[in-house]
Design a protein around this motif. Structure first.
Motif, PDB file in Angstrom:
ATOM      1  N   UNK A 101      44.344  28.605  45.292  1.00  0.00           N
ATOM      2  CA  UNK A 101      45.207  29.583  44.620  1.00  0.00           C
ATOM      3  C   UNK A 101      46.662  29.667  44.567  1.00  0.00           C
ATOM      4  N   UNK A 102      47.498  29.764  43.862  1.00  0.00           N
ATOM      5  CA  UNK A 102      48.980  29.644  43.924  1.00  0.00           C
ATOM      6  C   UNK A 102      49.610  30.771  42.854  1.00  0.00           C
ATOM      7  N   UNK A 103      50.750  31.001  43.044  1.00  0.00           N
ATOM      8  CA  UNK A 103      51.270  31.974  42.230  1.00  0.00           C
ATOM      9  C   UNK A 103      52.746  31.388  41.629  1.00  0.00           C
ATOM     10  N   UNK A 104      52.799  31.351  40.244  1.00  0.00           N
ATOM     11  CA  UNK A 104      54.246  30.801  39.763  1.00  0.00           C
ATOM     12  C   UNK A 104      54.127  31.479  38.301  1.00  0.00           C
ATOM     13  N   UNK A 105      55.557  31.497  37.999  1.00  0.00           N
ATOM     14  CA  UNK A 105      55.665  32.077  36.518  1.00  0.00           C
ATOM     15  C   UNK A 105      55.019  33.434  36.230  1.00  0.00           C
ATOM     16  N   UNK A 106      55.024  34.067  37.513  1.00  0.00           N
ATOM     17  CA  UNK A 106      54.371  35.444  37.413  1.00  0.00           C
ATOM     18  C   UNK A 106      52.636  35.565  37.249  1.00  0.00           C
ATOM     19  N   UNK A 107      52.290  34.354  37.374  1.00  0.00           N
ATOM     20  CA  UNK A 107      50.617  34.234  37.047  1.00  0.00           C
ATOM     21  C   UNK A 107      50.156  33.410  38.309  1.00  0.00           C
ATOM     22  N   UNK A 108      48.690  33.756  38.494  1.00  0.00           N
ATOM     23  CA  UNK A 108      47.999  32.740  39.208  1.00  0.00           C
ATOM     24  C   UNK A 108      47.746  31.615  38.704  1.00  0.00           C
ATOM     25  N   UNK A 109      47.639  30.691  39.712  1.00  0.00           N
ATOM     26  CA  UNK A 109      47.165  29.126  39.343  1.00  0.00           C
ATOM     27  C   UNK A 109      45.956  29.022  40.349  1.00  0.00           C
ATOM     28  N   UNK A 110      44.709  28.505  39.620  1.00  0.00           N
ATOM     29  CA  UNK A 110      43.696  28.576  40.369  1.00  0.00           C
ATOM     30  C   UNK A 110      42.977  27.078  40.238  1.00  0.00           C
ATOM     31  N   UNK A 111      42.625  26.418  41.365  1.00  0.00           N
ATOM     32  CA  UNK A 111      41.802  25.370  41.369  1.00  0.00           C
ATOM     33  C   UNK A 111      40.369  25.545  41.055  1.00  0.00           C
ATOM     34  N   UNK A 112      39.898  24.513  40.374  1.00  0.00           N
ATOM     35  CA  UNK A 112      38.464  24.570  40.009  1.00  0.00           C
ATOM     36  C   UNK A 112      37.846  23.286  40.830  1.00  0.00           C
ATOM     37  N   UNK A 113      37.221  23.298  41.847  1.00  0.00           N
ATOM     38  CA  UNK A 113      36.866  22.234  42.781  1.00  0.00           C
ATOM     39  C   UNK A 113      36.267  21.043  42.116  1.00  0.00           C
ATOM     40  N   UNK A 114      34.919  21.192  41.697  1.00  0.00           N
ATOM     41  CA  UNK A 114      34.350  20.016  41.120  1.00  0.00           C
ATOM     42  C   UNK A 114      34.519  19.873  39.681  1.00  0.00           C
TER      43      UNK A 114
END
Length: 213
Positions: A101-114
């Motif tokens: 989980x990260x934050x950029x451009x005023x939005x969350x960015x979420x990894x999807x593992x598999x």
């Protein structure tokens, strides 16, 4: 693409009552990391956990400058770090298969593992706005100085890589030592990436490459 071996600067843990390190983030002083049923505030100067919040903390974590956000099962929860209160939540795009989980451009960015993906999502609704595809299992995700980095963990191998946020092309890889897995990733804004160590119960700081675009 540039390849190099990750330079480990320091190592923290294992910690009492921590069997698993998931996502982590940096608030300018503490490294907050998820360990299943709580968030832990690690002082990287002393190596000690100074605070904990009893809250479900299964995967990615980030700090937006005021609040902590934490993946818990299939939700992203917004947490007041002062009180530990859960203020709101949105659905996570992977439906429980989410990782970093990260934050950029005023939005969350979420990894999807598999799923080998990174999603940019609407912070109010959780709607997926954009998807970047990886060729490896995605764990931690971090934005720093306009660069998108993510960690991978597949089999017994992990690396930390910088990718083009538009195309997903891998621009740079930092290869972790054998049997050193990365479950979470965050930069301190300077020379260090903090890397969650999964089942080792450890956190490692590695050197962030600079001036190599």
């Amino acid at each position: 693409m540039k390849h190099s071996n990750a330079e480990i600067l320091s190592e923290y843990g294992p910690f009492p009552e921590v069997d698993q390190v998931g996502g982590l983030t940096f608030d300018g002083h503490h490294v907050w990391f998820a360990s299943g049923d709580r968030l832990n505030a690690l002082d990287p100067a002393s190596g000690k956990i100074e605070r904990t919040i009893d809250v479900a903390a299964h995967a990615g974590t980030f700090f937006d400058g005021r609040y902590l956000f934490q993946i818990a099962e299939d939700r992203i929860q917004k947490i007041d770090p002062e009180t530990g209160t859960i203020l709101s939540s949105i659905p996570a795009p992977g439906g429980g298969g989410d990782s970093g989980l990260a934050w950029a451009e005023s939005t969350p960015w979420v990894g999807q593992h598999r799923g080998r993906k990174i999603h940019q999502v609407d912070p109010e609704t959780g709607t997926v706005l954009r998807t970047i595809v990886s060729n490896r299992f995605v764990t931690g995700v971090s934005w720093v100085d306009g660069e998108l980095w993510h960690a991978t963990w597949e089999g017994d191998e992990s690396d930390v890589r910088r990718i083009d946020p538009e195309t997903g092309q891998v621009l740079e890889k930092l290869h972790m030592p054998p049997d050193t897995r990365v479950s979470g990733l965050e930069c301190d804004g300077g020379e260090r990436f903090f890397c969650g160590g999964g089942g080792s119960g450890k956190i490692r700081a590695i050197r962030r490459p600079r001036g190599m675009k």
